[in-house]
Scaffold this motif. Sequence first.
Motif, PDB file in Angstrom:
ATOM      1  N   CYS A 148      -4.944  14.431  -0.040  1.00 27.02           N
ATOM      2  CA  CYS A 148      -5.577  13.509   0.901  1.00 27.02           C
ATOM      3  C   CYS A 148      -6.570  14.300   1.749  1.00 27.02           C
ATOM      4  O   CYS A 148      -6.212  15.312   2.333  1.00 27.02           O
ATOM      5  N   PRO A 149      -7.811  13.863   1.791  1.00 22.52           N
ATOM      6  CA  PRO A 149      -8.803  14.624   2.549  1.00 22.52           C
ATOM      7  C   PRO A 149      -8.527  14.618   4.055  1.00 22.52           C
ATOM      8  O   PRO A 149      -9.071  15.434   4.776  1.00 22.52           O
ATOM      9  N   GLN A 150      -7.690  13.731   4.476  1.00 21.58           N
ATOM     10  CA  GLN A 150      -7.413  13.678   5.923  1.00 21.58           C
ATOM     11  C   GLN A 150      -6.184  14.460   6.336  1.00 21.58           C
ATOM     12  O   GLN A 150      -6.234  15.272   7.236  1.00 21.58           O
ATOM     13  N   CYS A 151      -5.057  14.217   5.652  1.00 21.22           N
ATOM     14  CA  CYS A 151      -3.835  14.883   6.106  1.00 21.22           C
ATOM     15  C   CYS A 151      -3.428  16.026   5.181  1.00 21.22           C
ATOM     16  O   CYS A 151      -2.549  16.805   5.505  1.00 21.22           O
ATOM     17  N   SER A 161      -0.161   7.632   4.814  1.00 19.55           N
ATOM     18  CA  SER A 161      -0.592   6.369   5.428  1.00 19.55           C
ATOM     19  C   SER A 161      -2.057   6.413   5.856  1.00 19.55           C
ATOM     20  O   SER A 161      -2.562   5.472   6.443  1.00 19.55           O
ATOM     21  N   CYS A 162      -2.748   7.528   5.537  1.00 17.26           N
ATOM     22  CA  CYS A 162      -4.153   7.672   5.975  1.00 17.26           C
ATOM     23  C   CYS A 162      -5.044   6.579   5.401  1.00 17.26           C
ATOM     24  O   CYS A 162      -5.835   5.992   6.129  1.00 17.26           O
ATOM     25  N   SER A 163      -4.906   6.303   4.097  1.00 15.08           N
ATOM     26  CA  SER A 163      -5.834   5.375   3.460  1.00 15.08           C
ATOM     27  C   SER A 163      -5.754   4.002   4.116  1.00 15.08           C
ATOM     28  O   SER A 163      -6.771   3.360   4.345  1.00 15.08           O
ATOM     29  N   ALA A 164      -4.538   3.574   4.456  1.00 11.73           N
ATOM     30  CA  ALA A 164      -4.364   2.284   5.119  1.00 11.73           C
ATOM     31  C   ALA A 164      -5.071   2.284   6.464  1.00 11.73           C
ATOM     32  O   ALA A 164      -5.776   1.340   6.808  1.00 11.73           O
ATOM     33  N   ALA A 165      -4.926   3.381   7.170  1.00 11.75           N
ATOM     34  CA  ALA A 165      -5.548   3.487   8.486  1.00 11.75           C
ATOM     35  C   ALA A 165      -7.068   3.432   8.381  1.00 11.75           C
ATOM     36  O   ALA A 165      -7.742   2.869   9.232  1.00 11.75           O
ATOM     37  N   VAL A 166      -7.602   4.018   7.279  1.00 15.06           N
ATOM     38  CA  VAL A 166      -9.044   3.998   7.090  1.00 15.06           C
ATOM     39  C   VAL A 166      -9.522   2.584   6.799  1.00 15.06           C
ATOM     40  O   VAL A 166     -10.561   2.162   7.270  1.00 15.06           O
TER      41      VAL A 166
END
Length: 183
Positions: A148-151, A161-166
């Motif tokens: 995941c590029p975020q976490c 859960s990053c993708s949902a948040a995006v």
Amino acid sequence: MFLDIEELELHPLDFEEEFQPDVIDLGSEARQKAPLKASGHAEVVEEHHGKHEVIKDIRLRGRLSASLELQCARCLEPVPQQVKRDFELLYRPLGTDAGRDELSVTDAEAEIGYYQGEGLLLEDVLREQVLLALPLKVTCKEDCKGLCPQCGKNLNQEQCSCSAAVEDPRWAALKDVRSRLEH
Ligand SMILES: [Zn+2]
Ligand SMILES: [Zn+2]
């Protein structure tokens, strides 16, 4: 193992060697998991440069095999990689590059390299051959989901859960548009 030009002139050499991990520096790209095996034959070949000059080359034929571990380009997990390679190499003394066309022996199949001073280190040859045999990029599986590029979580192992948040704000905006259209 040093291949000494003077010793090779006295007698060609057959070798069969095993190198433990870390003896040959493969850099950060690959990790060696088991002894690297190499066998082959080294000898001196004379080339005539013009009428008077004789150039002494080291010809090396052999094969190697190694069990390595590379890194998946997407998720960075280790990926096993077997390397097997036959090689046929001709090493000229460093500095004989000028007038290469005039040299008498031309081994069509051999790769040309250069040695410096008294000879060459087999470990250096093997290192280069292993690196040449490696693929530029490996992935652990065709559909590796990567990190995941975020976490930074490995998405093959868990869903974060990053993708949902995006996506949330976009969905929210869309809902907003829809509600305005409806009313
Ligand atoms: Zn992967
Ligand atoms: Zn994430």
